[in-house]
Scaffold this active site. Structure first.
Site, PDB file in Angstrom:
ATOM      1  N   LYS A 118       2.104   6.330   6.407  1.00 54.22           N
ATOM      2  CA  LYS A 118       1.718   6.700   4.234  1.00 54.22           C
ATOM      3  C   LYS A 118       1.022   8.635   4.430  1.00 54.22           C
ATOM      4  CE  LYS A 118       0.010   2.771   2.223  1.00 54.22           C
ATOM      5  NZ  LYS A 118       0.425   2.073   3.199  1.00 54.22           N
ATOM      6  N   LYS A 160      -7.542   4.684   2.440  1.00 57.56           N
ATOM      7  CA  LYS A 160      -6.033   4.050   3.160  1.00 57.56           C
ATOM      8  C   LYS A 160      -5.528   3.983   4.424  1.00 57.56           C
ATOM      9  CE  LYS A 160      -3.414   4.083  -1.560  1.00 57.56           C
ATOM     10  NZ  LYS A 160      -2.444   4.435  -2.545  1.00 57.56           N
ATOM     11  N   GLY A 166      -0.441  -3.895   1.713  1.00 58.06           N
ATOM     12  CA  GLY A 166      -1.163  -5.708   1.375  1.00 58.06           C
ATOM     13  C   GLY A 166      -1.760  -5.290   1.438  1.00 58.06           C
ATOM     14  N   GLY A 167      -2.801  -4.064   1.163  1.00 62.56           N
ATOM     15  CA  GLY A 167      -4.326  -3.785   0.637  1.00 62.56           C
ATOM     16  C   GLY A 167      -5.247  -4.276   1.971  1.00 62.56           C
ATOM     17  N   HIS A 210       1.364  -0.945 -11.711  1.00 66.88           N
ATOM     18  CA  HIS A 210       1.965  -0.225 -10.551  1.00 66.88           C
ATOM     19  C   HIS A 210       3.467  -0.426 -11.157  1.00 66.88           C
ATOM     20  CE1 HIS A 210       2.565  -0.889  -6.124  1.00 66.88           C
ATOM     21  NE2 HIS A 210       3.595  -1.482  -6.117  1.00 66.88           N
ATOM     22  N   HIS A 237      -4.535  -6.150  -3.835  1.00 67.51           N
ATOM     23  CA  HIS A 237      -3.566  -5.566  -3.796  1.00 67.51           C
ATOM     24  C   HIS A 237      -2.118  -6.126  -3.470  1.00 67.51           C
ATOM     25  CE1 HIS A 237      -6.711  -1.983  -3.949  1.00 67.51           C
ATOM     26  NE2 HIS A 237      -6.903  -2.636  -3.103  1.00 67.51           N
ATOM     27  N   GLU A 277       7.602   3.024  -4.761  1.00 67.23           N
ATOM     28  CA  GLU A 277       6.647   2.817  -5.953  1.00 67.23           C
ATOM     29  C   GLU A 277       5.442   3.819  -5.707  1.00 67.23           C
ATOM     30  OE1 GLU A 277       3.875  -1.216  -3.785  1.00 67.23           O
ATOM     31  OE2 GLU A 277       6.392  -2.491  -3.026  1.00 67.23           O
ATOM     32  N   ARG A 294      13.036  -1.838   2.767  1.00 73.63           N
ATOM     33  CA  ARG A 294      13.727  -3.386   3.345  1.00 73.63           C
ATOM     34  C   ARG A 294      14.173  -4.243   1.504  1.00 73.63           C
ATOM     35  NH1 ARG A 294       9.292  -5.520   0.703  1.00 73.63           N
ATOM     36  NH2 ARG A 294       7.454  -4.393   2.220  1.00 73.63           N
TER      37      ARG A 294
END
Length: 668
Positions: A118, A160, A166-167, A210, A237, A277, A294
């Protein structure tokens, strides 16, 4: 141009079966891989060839790169489709495929590596002019540096994991006093989950939408977007409901987000199917969140509104072909929704469930699609993600799609394993969702009191129905014809049943009112229900009540019966002739496994004093940890498992000798 004629799918469950179907339809030979636990799975039987790649544990089978490569060599598969999850975004796997001259159906390692971090991805997106949330994505990870930047950004702030998703490794911090503690927790979680404790900071966007954009690129410089998906309904999430198009996005915003997503893909020289996203606020401002390199779980809703087979496109582009459509040729028609059917119990904190699939039936028809990877007789194990199927519906408009999806959920018959069906249905009928107003805060703010989230006892009708089924089953076994099993020339005394559901006990009477007309009176406490039998078969009971014909599905199992209910299936035992049992009651001191799984920690020793509610053993199942707690104060009498053991549901783990037990007194 990459030429291949045989495709291996390096995955399992519904996504493996879905990819295999398209590959076969396109004329490719297909190969499945499977663990020992998946030997009888549908994707294994469907493929032309199948290779066992090891034990049930993913780190000994589906995550072992060498075993996948060896399976390709053994079968002559020249291409690999990774599906999603497992090795789908693993740079080393992609590189290993290329080194073995196997076509990886996805992007190149460089793009996977960049977008898998990220921090690095955000730096690249800022360079490409993609809108990003204000924050800190620097290389200096010192606590004081991070705290300083957090204070500068302002609270609330998101911490993060740079390498995760996936949270996991994610924390919302509301004030400076909580920052260092939350940072420490996020770093620890990230290191355990992803092998890296690198962190980024972002200004928290409160109650956003989202929205994700499906992009596709070929190796000839072409890149397009295929509209958006709204994935705002989430729990911790994790996406719960996905739809296309978004009820929030207008054509102008769609174009802006689509063009930004294409810029993101071009910036990392992307190839194949990808998803960019974004988070959007009420004003329509949108910010880059991450890029998934993916195919997404929710790709079917895009397929339905664009009339495109995304897996077919993946195969075409992996073979060196051009994108089948230009941006101008992409159209969006109608509306599609998808929910994820999980083997989990929302009333028990979404605890994953295991068991044998005794019955699996679902509706088929206009606008309905079911992407599933299960079959009757299959055992749902604790080793993998609890998603069983994706229930999808399409309509001319959003409300038609929603109604069809609700109807599809209602008609599902999945017996033997508890699911989240009622939870999903209740979300779809909720006013906030129905009117298109759900944000990422929806479940926490508007849905946290839903009845599907708390345990509730059997209804009088469910008790009566179970007793009636036990009665009819006995009558059928005791006679060559069902009717002769309960026929009487006079009305007999009622037949009483002692039923147990979890720990609740019920007493129900079945009365034959008129054997010729097949009329019964069912008594539960003060309630009396008159029903007329129409048909009774192996898994289906048809009856009429107050002139209305109804049908219910069921499955007998051992000394009980699974009933199909709104919440999913419930298991009711017939204890009428069972001896009194108290050993496993509340406070018994016998601590048993809540489900099949692996013991990852034992926190007590023989002879140790423990308090009620204290965690004794930690069990891992379906990617989640479950604490097995003491049910009373006492002393550890025996520990029957060790760290690393695999256990079955209801297996005895620890015995506690209660401090409340009176000492034995010797007789004089």
């Amino acid at each position: 141009m990459a030429e291949f004629t045989k495709v291996l799918v390096a995955n399992r469950g519904e996504i493996a079966l879905r990819v295999l179907k398209t590959a076969k339809a396109m004329g490719y030979e297909t190969v499945a891989v499977y663990s020992e636990a998946d030997a009888d799975a549908p994707h294994v039987a469907f493929a032309d060839e199948a290779v066992c790649i090891g034990p049930a544990q993913v780190n000994q089978s589906y995550l072992v790169i060498e075993k996948i490569i060896e399976a390709c060599k053994k079968t002559g598969a020249q291409a690999v489709h990774p599906g999603y999850g497992f090795l789908s975004e693993n740079t080393d796997f992609c590189a290993a495929c290329q080194a073995a001259d196997i076509t990886f159906i996805g992007p190149d390692p460089k793009a996977i590596e960049l977008m898998g971090n990220k921090r690095l991805a955000k730096i690249e997106m800022i360079k490409a002019g993609v809108p990003c949330i204000p924050g800190y994505e620097g290389a200096d990870q010192d606590e004081k540096t991070l705290l300083s930047h957090a204070n500068e950004i302002g609270y609330p702030i998101m911490v993060k994991a740079a390498a995760g998703g996936g949270g996991r490794g994610m924390r919302l911090v509301h004030a400076e006093k909580d920052f260092l503690e939350q940072l420490k927790t996020a770093k620890s979680e990230a290191l355990n989950a992803f092998g890296s404790d690198e962190i980024i900071l972002e200004k928290a966007v409160i109650s956003p939408r989202h929205i994700e954009i499906q992009v596709f690129a070929d190796r000839h410089g072409n890149c397009i977007y295929l509209g958006e998906r709204d994935c705002s309904v989430q729990r911790r999430h994790q996406k719960v409901v996905e739809e296309a198009p978004s009820p929030f996005v207008n054509p102008e915003l769609r174009q802006k987000m689509g063009e930004a997503a294409v810029n993101a893909a071009l910036a990392c020289e992307y190839v194949g199917a990808g998803t960019v996203e974004f988070l959007t606020d009420d004003a329509g401002n949108f910010y880059f969140l991450e890029m998934n390199t993916r195919l997404q779980v929710e790709h079917p809703v895009t397929e339905l509104v664009t009339d495109v087979d995304l897996v077919a496109w993946q195969l075409t582009i992996a073979a060196g072909g051009l994108l089948p459509k230009t941006q101008e040729e992409v159209t969006i028609e109608g509306h599609a929704m998808e929910v994820r059917l999980y083997a989990e119990d929302p009333a028990l904190g979404f605890m994953p469930q295991t068991g044998e699939v005794l019955r699996w039936q679902y509706a088929q028809g206009d606008g309905l699609r079911m992407d599933a990877g299960i079959k009757e007789g299959q055992t749902i194990t604790p080793f993998y993600d609890p998603m069983l199927a994706k229930v999808i519906a399409y309509g001319d408009n959003r409300d038609q799609a929603r109604r069809r999806l609700m109807a599809s959920l209602k008609k599902i018959e999945l017996l033997g394993v508890r699911t989240n069906r009622g939870f999903l249905f209740n979300i779809l009928q909720h006013e906030v969702f129905a009117t298109g107003g759900a944000t990422t805060a929806f479940i926490e703010s508007s849905f946290n009191n839903d009845k599907s989230l708390t345990p509730h006892p059997l209804t009088s009708w469910q008790q009566a129905l179970a007793a009636w089924l036990f009665y009819l089953n006995a009558a059928q076994k005791n006679s060559d014809a069902l009717e002769r099993g309960f026929w009487r020339n006079s009305n007999p005394a009622p037949t009483w049943f002692d039923l147990v559901c979890v720990t609740d006990k019920h007493k129900v009477a079945v009365n034959v009112v008129n054997s010729q007309e097949k009329t019964f009176l069912l008594q539960v406490d003060e309630d009396e229900i008159t029903v007329t039998l129409q048909a009774f078969s192996e898994n289906t009971l048809r009856y009429s009540e107050q002139g209305v014909a109804k049908t219910v599905s069921f499955a007998f199992y051992k000394n009980g019966v699974y009933l199909n209910t709104h919440e999913g299936c419930v298991f009711i035992e017939d204890m009428t002739h069972a001896p009194a049992i108290s050993a496993d009651s509340a406070g018994s001191g016998l601590i048993k496994a809540s489900m099949d799984g692996g013991i990852i920690d034992v926190l007590v020793e023989d002879g140790q004093s423990v308090k009620k509610g204290q965690t004794l053993v930690v069990l891992e199942a379906m990617k989640m940890e479950h604490s097995m707690k003491a049910d009373s104060d006492g002393v550890i009498k025996s520990i029957l498992v060790s760290k690393g053991d695999q256990v079955k549901g209801r297996q005895l783990l620890v015995e506690i000798e209660s401090e409340n037990v009176a000492p034995e007194v010797e007789s004089a």
